[in-house]
Design an enzyme around this catalytic site. Structure first.
Site, mmCIF file in Angstrom:
data_model
loop_
_atom_site.group_PDB
_atom_site.id
_atom_site.type_symbol
_atom_site.label_atom_id
_atom_site.label_comp_id
_atom_site.label_asym_id
_atom_site.label_seq_id
_atom_site.Cartn_x
_atom_site.Cartn_y
_atom_site.Cartn_z
ATOM 1 N NE ARG A 1 6.673 -76.286 22.035
ATOM 2 C CZ ARG A 1 6.171 -77.497 21.850
ATOM 3 N NH1 ARG A 1 5.616 -78.147 22.855
ATOM 4 N NH2 ARG A 1 6.199 -78.071 20.662
ATOM 5 N NE ARG B 1 0.764 -84.914 23.717
ATOM 6 C CZ ARG B 1 1.814 -84.110 23.614
ATOM 7 N NH1 ARG B 1 2.482 -83.751 24.669
ATOM 8 N NH2 ARG B 1 2.181 -83.628 22.450
ATOM 9 C CE LYS C 1 4.264 -85.937 19.113
ATOM 10 N NZ LYS C 1 3.989 -84.493 19.048
ATOM 11 C CG ASN C 2 5.855 -84.024 15.710
ATOM 12 O OD1 ASN C 2 4.900 -84.069 16.498
ATOM 13 N ND2 ASN C 2 7.111 -83.897 16.117
ATOM 14 C CB CYS D 1 5.956 -81.060 25.700
ATOM 15 S SG CYS D 1 5.456 -82.748 25.432
ATOM 16 C CG ASP E 1 7.461 -64.894 17.474
ATOM 17 O OD1 ASP E 1 7.474 -66.045 17.963
ATOM 18 O OD2 ASP E 1 8.477 -64.347 17.020
ATOM 19 C CG ASP F 1 10.943 -83.911 18.708
ATOM 20 O OD1 ASP F 1 11.032 -82.932 19.461
ATOM 21 O OD2 ASP F 1 10.240 -83.926 17.684
ATOM 22 C CB ILE G 1 15.199 -76.681 19.167
ATOM 23 C CG1 ILE G 1 16.102 -77.293 18.083
ATOM 24 C CG2 ILE G 1 13.854 -76.228 18.575
ATOM 25 C CD1 ILE G 1 16.424 -76.401 16.912
#
Ligand code: EPU
Length: 417
Positions: free
Chosen positions: A121, A396, A22-23, A116, A124, A304, A326
């Site tokens: 998140r 998803r 997915k990523n 999500c 910047d 994840d 994270i």
């Protein structure tokens, strides 16, 4: 509203095939905008994030076909239309249109990315890099309008090796004037996959997968081809499930190296994994031992898989310390696990997980994608029936989840009411 109903405690035998990551694919699709040539992307998972990106491309004027895991994209007639909240807020990866639009059109008009709710998140790091490369940025209530005369290659140092910012700077730099160097770049395998795609189009990207990436801008890009790497998070989730419920349970089409951190922790817990060429076979392990998990950037333990692993740790004897480094909000699933009988004390970004606890089926929520995976694992080892609500999040990221699990012996129903 969709929900999943799981009858727990079924052993699983057979093979699960892992789909494309997915990523990776959520970056590869926006990256295709960079060229007027034809792009072919293979091993594309059929997940809702991919469908949303295909709809966005079509809205922009692309010709797209998606058949048998192959996505063919012709962006020759794409126009730099505004990407409104309707598209952008549905997924995090919509921010990759910033880099690809700036490269191809010198302009982008886009709403805030979604994704999500696992932390604040911010973007910047992306914005600072764009600005350094000569982009004027106007932000108004979560809507960005960015313009440049021509992107310029620069040395860009990241305070944190952000996955998204590394990919966005690569997308911005491939057609920029001169050379760009990303220092303290993210090294996740998805970045290397995106760089391969860009290089197949004629870009000059060197060092992807290391913490220094050099990109020399070229005049134009041509046709592109890439095969999406296997989804290491999907693979990891099935390895965790197999460690709890497998009987000769094979997780196939994987890259072992991408899973070293998880494999090492599963082995520390007492799981025996049989590693084949592109597969790992695993069995239900009795007397699992507690292990400590601290998430980190690649090749550390991937954030994840933190939540799925927390469900696993409820089945280990002793006290495990779990630490997320994270995101701020990766523990929203803990009350749901405790509701099922887990003994987890969460504080700040840490949790103490005491096991082994016998979980029982309950009605629970998937508070985000990987939280949904944690609840799925808990439901599969629990006694009785578990119903997971809000599973749109889960769908998803996990392709044909229910079919894949039922094919190996699970008893899961997807109900759309
Ligand atoms: N960060 C900033 N500023 C930025 C960018 C990031 O402060 O400009 C912070 C974030 O807030 C976060 C940390 O840095 O605390 C990591 O962010 P990163 O940019 O590395 O992650 P991302 O690109 O937003 C991707 C995946 C995530 C995965 C992370 C880490 C996509 C679409 N998302 O997010 O996937 O957790 O990398 O590997 O590729 C998931 O699949 O469940 C998921 C959340």
């Amino acid at each position: 509203m969709k929900k999943i109903v799981i009858e727990g405690n079924h052993l699983l035998s057979g093979t699960v095939h892992i789909g494309g990551a997915k990523n990776s694919v959520v970056a590869l699709i926006p990256a295709s905008i960079l060229t007027k040539g034809k792009c072919v992307i293979e091993n594309v998972p059929d997940i809702s994030d991919v469908r949303i990106l295909i709809d966005t491309l079509k809205y922009l004027g692309s010709k797209v076909t998606f058949k048998d895991e192959v996505l063919t994209i012709d962006n020759s007639n794409v126009e730099p239309k505004a990407i409104s909240e309707e598209f952008a807020s549905k997924i995090r990866a919509s921010y990759y249109f910033m880099g690809s639009f700036l490269s191809r059109f010198n302009t982008v008009d886009i709403s805030c990315p979604g994704g999500c709710v696992i932390g604040t998140r911010p973007i910047d790091i992306h914005l600072e890099a764009f600005s350094k490369m000569g982009v004027k940025i106007k932000e108004d209530d979560g809507h960005y309008v960015m313009n440049t005369k021509k992107l310029e290659g620069k040395n860009i140092f990241f305070n944190f090796p952000s996955v998204g910012a590394t990919i966005n700077v690569m997308l911005s730099a491939v057609l920029a004037k001169g050379k760009t160097k990303i220092i303290n770049a993210a090294t996740e395998p998805e970045i290397t996959n995106v760089a391969s795609f860009l290089n197949s189009m004629g870009a000059k990207v060197f060092g992807a997968g290391t913490s220094t990436i050099e990109i020399t801008g070229v005049e134009e890009l041509h046709d592109g081809y890439v095969k999406v790497i296997p989804d290491r998070i999907e693979a990891g989730t099935y390895l965790i499930i197999g460690s709890l419920l497998g009987r000769n349970f094979k997780v196939d089409d994987i890259i072992e190296e991408h899973l070293y951190a998880l494999i090492s922790k599963l082995e520390d817990a007492g799981v025996k994994l049989k590693v084949g060429k592109n597969s790992i076979t695993v069995n239900k392990t009795k007397n699992l031992k507690a292990v400590n998990i601290k998430t980190g950037v690649y090749p550390g333990f991937v954030t994840d898989l933190g939540q799925p692993m927390s469900a696993f740790l409820t089945q280990c004897e002793g006290e495990s310390l779990f630490e997320e480094t994270i995101y701020e909000n990766r523990l929203r699933h803990v009350p749901h696990l405790n509701n099922m009988g887990a003994d987890i004390k969460a504080f700040d970004k840490k949790a103490i997980i005491r096991g082994k606890t016998n979980l029982v089926g309950r009605k629970v929520k998937a508070t985000d994608l990987r939280a949904g995976a944690a609840m799925l694992i808990a439901g599969m080892v629990a006694n009785g029936t578990t119903t997971i609500y809000n599973i749109e999040h889960l769908l998803r990221g996990y392709e044909r989840l229910v079919d894949k699990l039922n094919n190996v012996g699970a008893n899961i129903k997807l109900i759309d009411e």
